[in-house]
Motif scaffolding. Sequence first.
Motif, short mmCIF file in Angstrom:
data_model
loop_
_atom_site.label_atom_id
_atom_site.label_comp_id
_atom_site.label_asym_id
_atom_site.label_seq_id
_atom_site.Cartn_x
_atom_site.Cartn_y
_atom_site.Cartn_z
N SER A 1 9.23 1.47 13.02
CA SER A 1 10.18 0.50 12.46
C SER A 1 11.15 -0.03 13.52
O SER A 1 11.89 -0.97 13.27
N TYR B 1 0.21 -1.70 13.66
CA TYR B 1 -0.09 -0.92 12.47
C TYR B 1 -1.38 -0.12 12.70
O TYR B 1 -2.33 -0.63 13.29
N GLU C 1 7.04 4.90 9.82
CA GLU C 1 7.10 4.54 8.41
C GLU C 1 5.71 4.11 7.95
O GLU C 1 4.81 3.88 8.77
N TYR C 2 5.54 4.04 6.62
CA TYR C 2 4.24 3.70 6.06
C TYR C 2 4.33 2.40 5.28
O TYR C 2 5.20 2.21 4.44
N ASP C 3 3.43 1.45 5.59
CA ASP C 3 3.36 0.16 4.92
C ASP C 3 2.34 0.27 3.79
O ASP C 3 1.13 0.38 4.04
N ASN C 4 2.81 0.26 2.54
CA ASN C 4 1.92 0.42 1.40
C ASN C 4 0.95 -0.74 1.26
O ASN C 4 -0.18 -0.56 0.79
N TYR C 5 1.38 -1.95 1.65
CA TYR C 5 0.50 -3.11 1.53
C TYR C 5 -0.66 -3.02 2.51
O TYR C 5 -1.83 -3.21 2.16
N ARG C 6 -0.35 -2.69 3.77
CA ARG C 6 -1.39 -2.56 4.79
C ARG C 6 -2.06 -1.19 4.80
O ARG C 6 -3.06 -0.99 5.47
#
Length: 327
Positions: A73, A23, A62-67
């Motif tokens: 992916s 990430y 893709e984008y991880d909103n949490y991190r």
Amino acid sequence: MPVNKNAYARYRIIDDVLNYKKYADFQTLREACERRLDTTVAERTLKKDLADMRLDFDAPIEYDNYRKAYFYSRSFTMQTTVPLASNDLAALQFAVSTLEQFPNLPILQDFRAAVEKIKKALQIKQLHQETARFIQFEQTPVYKGSQWLNLFVEAIRQRKKITFAHQSFAKEQKQHQIHPYLLKEYRNRWYVIGFDEAHQMIRIFGLDRIETPQLLEEEFSTAKDFDSDDYFQHSIGITVLNQEKPQDIVLLFDKQQAKYVETQPIHDTQQAEMTEKGLRVTLRLLITYELIAEILRYGEQVKVLAPESLRQTILQRIEATRKNYEE
């Protein structure tokens, strides 16, 4: 869609980071590009890179909103070479032919070895002579001041200050020390855009009026509010009025000139609508000398509808021109 060399270099860096780190947030990607390329990368440029990698190379970004970070992916690696289709090959052949039109431009002489390698690899023989039968280029004069291009490119690349004497057309010669940000060519003249230490502002200098430039060892940091992609976005030519805001320029072209303006827009901001009276064109621009000159070159085939201040300026220029013929 063709990918330029700088964009592809950033793609490779983004790919390296996302393969090394599972990430990576936006700032990490941006700093990696700036560090490895030794240049500033605008926010919108990097966002466009991420979108283009998804679209043009099917990168599974893709984008991880949490991190609050980007990631792949699935397993993915950018190709180490760019495949050449027939139209890519034709484009390269045309590019080589174009470069050969400027044999006396010092900065392009550095590319001569690279051009020869491309010609050999693509088996392009006597390209200029062959294309001359069906492609004719406008004859380009030798640019005064072009002998300084290599020096200014190095100053920008290394982020080193540069000092020079500048002879204005209207004033006496003065010495300047600047942080060079950008080189720009406009109508057969080269200009350097940079931060002038004495005036504490960004200024533009014509290379043809520069004498005795010297590269200094002292480094500089590019101003955070300077974006080379945005600086001229509301200008025609080389003039930027830092204290002014762009205005909606509305022009009416007669129907004879309309097709030319539609097929060769005056500026990127151009919006056009055909009316009974002609082509109504709206531009979002600063009112500069270059804009006024551009309007005047269309003569009687254009009329300024707005703003009123620009209408009056054009009328005054037309009246002054008419008086020249009364003498």
